[in-house]
Design a protein around this motif. Structure first.
Motif, PDB file in Angstrom:
ATOM      1  N   PRO A  21       0.827  -1.211   0.000  1.00  0.00           N
ATOM      2  CA  PRO A  21       0.000   0.000   0.000  1.00  0.00           C
ATOM      3  C   PRO A  21       0.857   1.255   0.000  1.00  0.00           C
ATOM      4  O   PRO A  21       1.945   1.289   0.572  1.00  0.00           O
ATOM      5  N   ARG A  22       0.370   2.280  -0.673  1.00  0.00           N
ATOM      6  CA  ARG A  22       1.089   3.546  -0.797  1.00  0.00           C
ATOM      7  C   ARG A  22       0.090   4.676  -0.700  1.00  0.00           C
ATOM      8  O   ARG A  22      -0.958   4.636  -1.356  1.00  0.00           O
ATOM      9  N   LEU A  23       0.375   5.711   0.111  1.00  0.00           N
ATOM     10  CA  LEU A  23      -0.516   6.851   0.278  1.00  0.00           C
ATOM     11  C   LEU A  23       0.117   8.103  -0.301  1.00  0.00           C
ATOM     12  O   LEU A  23       1.322   8.328  -0.174  1.00  0.00           O
ATOM     13  N   LEU A  24      -0.704   8.923  -0.937  1.00  0.00           N
ATOM     14  CA  LEU A  24      -0.242  10.178  -1.510  1.00  0.00           C
ATOM     15  C   LEU A  24      -1.245  11.264  -1.149  1.00  0.00           C
ATOM     16  O   LEU A  24      -2.442  11.141  -1.438  1.00  0.00           O
TER      17      LEU A  24
ATOM     18  N   ARG B  51       2.968  -4.498 -10.042  1.00  0.00           N
ATOM     19  CA  ARG B  51       3.104  -4.477  -8.581  1.00  0.00           C
ATOM     20  C   ARG B  51       3.925  -3.274  -8.125  1.00  0.00           C
ATOM     21  O   ARG B  51       4.527  -2.565  -8.908  1.00  0.00           O
ATOM     22  N   ASP B  52       3.901  -3.066  -6.810  1.00  0.00           N
ATOM     23  CA  ASP B  52       4.761  -2.103  -6.114  1.00  0.00           C
ATOM     24  C   ASP B  52       4.678  -0.690  -6.692  1.00  0.00           C
ATOM     25  O   ASP B  52       5.666  -0.133  -7.177  1.00  0.00           O
ATOM     26  N   PRO B  53       3.497  -0.057  -6.629  1.00  0.00           N
ATOM     27  CA  PRO B  53       3.358   1.294  -7.190  1.00  0.00           C
ATOM     28  C   PRO B  53       3.946   2.367  -6.283  1.00  0.00           C
ATOM     29  O   PRO B  53       4.026   2.205  -5.061  1.00  0.00           O
ATOM     30  N   ASP B  54       4.346   3.470  -6.887  1.00  0.00           N
ATOM     31  CA  ASP B  54       4.719   4.681  -6.172  1.00  0.00           C
ATOM     32  C   ASP B  54       4.227   5.851  -7.004  1.00  0.00           C
ATOM     33  O   ASP B  54       4.041   5.720  -8.227  1.00  0.00           O
ATOM     34  N   ALA B  55       3.994   7.003  -6.389  1.00  0.00           N
ATOM     35  CA  ALA B  55       3.398   8.123  -7.116  1.00  0.00           C
ATOM     36  C   ALA B  55       3.846   9.441  -6.518  1.00  0.00           C
ATOM     37  O   ALA B  55       4.289   9.515  -5.374  1.00  0.00           O
ATOM     38  N   VAL B  56       3.709  10.509  -7.314  1.00  0.00           N
ATOM     39  CA  VAL B  56       4.020  11.853  -6.859  1.00  0.00           C
ATOM     40  C   VAL B  56       3.006  12.814  -7.473  1.00  0.00           C
ATOM     41  O   VAL B  56       2.530  12.603  -8.599  1.00  0.00           O
ATOM     42  N   LEU B  57       2.643  13.837  -6.707  1.00  0.00           N
ATOM     43  CA  LEU B  57       1.731  14.866  -7.188  1.00  0.00           C
ATOM     44  C   LEU B  57       2.527  15.928  -7.931  1.00  0.00           C
ATOM     45  O   LEU B  57       3.469  16.512  -7.385  1.00  0.00           O
ATOM     46  N   LEU B  58       2.164  16.186  -9.185  1.00  0.00           N
ATOM     47  CA  LEU B  58       2.866  17.166 -10.007  1.00  0.00           C
ATOM     48  C   LEU B  58       2.345  18.574  -9.729  1.00  0.00           C
ATOM     49  O   LEU B  58       1.216  18.750  -9.258  1.00  0.00           O
ATOM     50  N   PRO B  59       3.145  19.602 -10.006  1.00  0.00           N
ATOM     51  CA  PRO B  59       2.711  20.980  -9.761  1.00  0.00           C
ATOM     52  C   PRO B  59       1.425  21.360 -10.489  1.00  0.00           C
ATOM     53  O   PRO B  59       0.678  22.226 -10.025  1.00  0.00           O
ATOM     54  N   ASN B  60       1.145  20.727 -11.627  1.00  0.00           N
ATOM     55  CA  ASN B  60      -0.068  21.050 -12.380  1.00  0.00           C
ATOM     56  C   ASN B  60      -1.298  20.299 -11.886  1.00  0.00           C
ATOM     57  O   ASN B  60      -2.373  20.387 -12.492  1.00  0.00           O
ATOM     58  N   GLY B  61      -1.151  19.534 -10.801  1.00  0.00           N
ATOM     59  CA  GLY B  61      -2.278  18.804 -10.230  1.00  0.00           C
ATOM     60  C   GLY B  61      -2.431  17.387 -10.726  1.00  0.00           C
ATOM     61  O   GLY B  61      -3.243  16.623 -10.187  1.00  0.00           O
ATOM     62  N   ASN B  62      -1.668  17.008 -11.749  1.00  0.00           N
ATOM     63  CA  ASN B  62      -1.700  15.627 -12.228  1.00  0.00           C
ATOM     64  C   ASN B  62      -0.909  14.725 -11.285  1.00  0.00           C
ATOM     65  O   ASN B  62      -0.110  15.191 -10.471  1.00  0.00           O
ATOM     66  N   VAL B  63      -1.104  13.441 -11.424  1.00  0.00           N
ATOM     67  CA  VAL B  63      -0.412  12.454 -10.593  1.00  0.00           C
ATOM     68  C   VAL B  63       0.413  11.544 -11.489  1.00  0.00           C
ATOM     69  O   VAL B  63      -0.124  10.935 -12.430  1.00  0.00           O
ATOM     70  N   PHE B  64       1.699  11.456 -11.221  1.00  0.00           N
ATOM     71  CA  PHE B  64       2.604  10.568 -11.959  1.00  0.00           C
ATOM     72  C   PHE B  64       2.743   9.283 -11.153  1.00  0.00           C
ATOM     73  O   PHE B  64       3.138   9.310  -9.987  1.00  0.00           O
ATOM     74  N   VAL B  65       2.441   8.159 -11.786  1.00  0.00           N
ATOM     75  CA  VAL B  65       2.484   6.852 -11.120  1.00  0.00           C
ATOM     76  C   VAL B  65       3.506   5.960 -11.818  1.00  0.00           C
ATOM     77  O   VAL B  65       3.543   5.904 -13.053  1.00  0.00           O
ATOM     78  N   ALA B  66       4.336   5.281 -11.049  1.00  0.00           N
ATOM     79  CA  ALA B  66       5.272   4.294 -11.607  1.00  0.00           C
ATOM     80  C   ALA B  66       5.143   3.003 -10.822  1.00  0.00           C
ATOM     81  O   ALA B  66       4.780   3.006  -9.643  1.00  0.00           O
ATOM     82  N   TRP B  67       5.438   1.890 -11.483  1.00  0.00           N
ATOM     83  CA  TRP B  67       5.360   0.591 -10.822  1.00  0.00           C
ATOM     84  C   TRP B  67       6.206  -0.408 -11.599  1.00  0.00           C
ATOM     85  O   TRP B  67       6.780  -0.093 -12.646  1.00  0.00           O
ATOM     86  N   ILE B  68       6.274  -1.625 -11.074  1.00  0.00           N
ATOM     87  CA  ILE B  68       7.006  -2.710 -11.718  1.00  0.00           C
ATOM     88  C   ILE B  68       6.016  -3.583 -12.485  1.00  0.00           C
ATOM     89  O   ILE B  68       5.044  -4.075 -11.919  1.00  0.00           O
ATOM     90  N   ARG B  69       6.257  -3.738 -13.771  1.00  0.00           N
ATOM     91  CA  ARG B  69       5.430  -4.628 -14.591  1.00  0.00           C
ATOM     92  C   ARG B  69       6.316  -5.738 -15.139  1.00  0.00           C
ATOM     93  O   ARG B  69       7.121  -5.520 -16.031  1.00  0.00           O
ATOM     94  N   ASP B  70       6.148  -6.906 -14.571  1.00  0.00           N
ATOM     95  CA  ASP B  70       6.878  -8.071 -15.061  1.00  0.00           C
ATOM     96  C   ASP B  70       8.371  -7.760 -15.223  1.00  0.00           C
ATOM     97  O   ASP B  70       8.976  -8.018 -16.270  1.00  0.00           O
TER      98      ASP B  70
ATOM     99  N   PRO C  12      -4.697  17.598  -2.891  1.00  0.00           N
ATOM    100  CA  PRO C  12      -5.328  18.849  -2.448  1.00  0.00           C
ATOM    101  C   PRO C  12      -6.718  18.592  -1.878  1.00  0.00           C
ATOM    102  O   PRO C  12      -7.375  17.605  -2.200  1.00  0.00           O
ATOM    103  N   GLY C  13      -7.165  19.486  -1.004  1.00  0.00           N
ATOM    104  CA  GLY C  13      -8.498  19.349  -0.429  1.00  0.00           C
ATOM    105  C   GLY C  13      -8.584  18.315   0.662  1.00  0.00           C
ATOM    106  O   GLY C  13      -9.652  17.736   0.887  1.00  0.00           O
ATOM    107  N   ALA C  14      -7.466  18.066   1.356  1.00  0.00           N
ATOM    108  CA  ALA C  14      -7.438  17.106   2.472  1.00  0.00           C
ATOM    109  C   ALA C  14      -7.891  15.719   2.038  1.00  0.00           C
ATOM    110  O   ALA C  14      -8.612  15.026   2.766  1.00  0.00           O
ATOM    111  N   GLN C  15      -7.484  15.322   0.846  1.00  0.00           N
ATOM    112  CA  GLN C  15      -7.803  13.998   0.336  1.00  0.00           C
ATOM    113  C   GLN C  15      -6.540  13.142   0.263  1.00  0.00           C
ATOM    114  O   GLN C  15      -5.421  13.659   0.240  1.00  0.00           O
ATOM    115  N   VAL C  16      -6.733  11.850   0.222  1.00  0.00           N
ATOM    116  CA  VAL C  16      -5.619  10.903   0.170  1.00  0.00           C
ATOM    117  C   VAL C  16      -5.859   9.906  -0.953  1.00  0.00           C
ATOM    118  O   VAL C  16      -6.953   9.340  -1.077  1.00  0.00           O
ATOM    119  N   LEU C  17      -4.837   9.712  -1.775  1.00  0.00           N
ATOM    120  CA  LEU C  17      -4.876   8.703  -2.833  1.00  0.00           C
ATOM    121  C   LEU C  17      -4.149   7.467  -2.330  1.00  0.00           C
ATOM    122  O   LEU C  17      -2.994   7.551  -1.904  1.00  0.00           O
TER     123      LEU C  17
END
Length: 215
Positions: A22-25, A69-88, A28-33
């Motif tokens: 599990p990974r939390l990010l 598997r094993d995702p990680d993410a970061v919130l970009l300055p423009n409000g988008n979310v960049f997600v990376a993970w391991i695929r096979d 904005p707006g007191a929300q959690v991804l």
């Protein structure tokens, strides 16, 4: 006392159909991804600060097959979310918009230096650029790449450090990358890197004061 509420209420018992990494990010707006994987796909949901589910769990990789598997993410300055993970054993990434709909579909980041990649970590760099760091499947080398906020590859995967005599240890998101004796050596032969190689970020992450910094 904090009440604990189940996010997923079904019962699973196998290694393939469980829920892992599990990974939390913070959003904005007191929300959690929240991200996790189930042995085959990357899933995510959105909660508010009270723990209420605002967006039901959805599958990020349902049409992609193989093992994600094993995702990680970061919130970009423009409000988008960049997600990376391991695929096979390869590095995969996608970009979600501010509404968490797919903006850039999942793609692969080819690493010509290794066919086994693990423990990817995502960090935000200057100007909204994204630095990815990870290790190979033999736990002996660290890699990095730099991407623009739209997913364009600025610096392709490059070796950064080899472990000397020992192996590298890390969790699923690439945090705590270290070797038992604390010693790294530059890969041999050292690859030629571009002007945009994120050496400054990596020098901070891995305490490599002797490595020239490129900005």
């Amino acid at each position: 006392m904090l009440d604990v509420s189940p996010l997923i209420t079904d019962s699973v018992g196998s290694r393939v159909s469980g829920y892992y990494s599990p990974r939390l990010l913070a959003l904005p707006g007191a929300q959690v991804l929240a991200f996790w994987h189930d042995g085959a796909d990357i899933q995510y949901t959105v909660l508010n600060s009270s723990g209420d589910i605002l967006r039901q769990p959805a599958n990020l990789t349902s049409d992609w097959g193989d093992h994600n598997r094993d995702p990680d993410a970061v919130l970009l300055p423009n409000g988008n979310v960049f997600v990376a993970w391991i695929r096979d054993r390869t590095i995969a990434y996608a970009i979600l918009n501010a509404n968490l709909d797919t903006l850039r579909p999942a793609g692969l980041l080819d690493n010509p230096w290794s066919q086994t990649n693990d423990a990817v970590s995502v960090a935000l760099g200057a100007g909204g650029q994204v630095a990815l760091t990870w290790q190979d499947g033999t736990s002996s080398r660290l890699y990095y790449a730099l991407l623009a906020s739209d997913g364009q590859v600025l610096t392709p995967p490059m070796p950064f450090r080899d472990a000397r005599d020992e192996w590298i240890t890390a969790n699923a998101q690439g945090y705590g990358l270290a070797v038992p004796n604390g010693s790294y050596v530059p890969p041999a032969p050292t690859p030629t890197v571009g002007d945009l190689a994120p050496r400054t970020v990596l020098a901070e992450l891995f305490s490599s004061a002797t490595e020239p910094l490129v900005t």
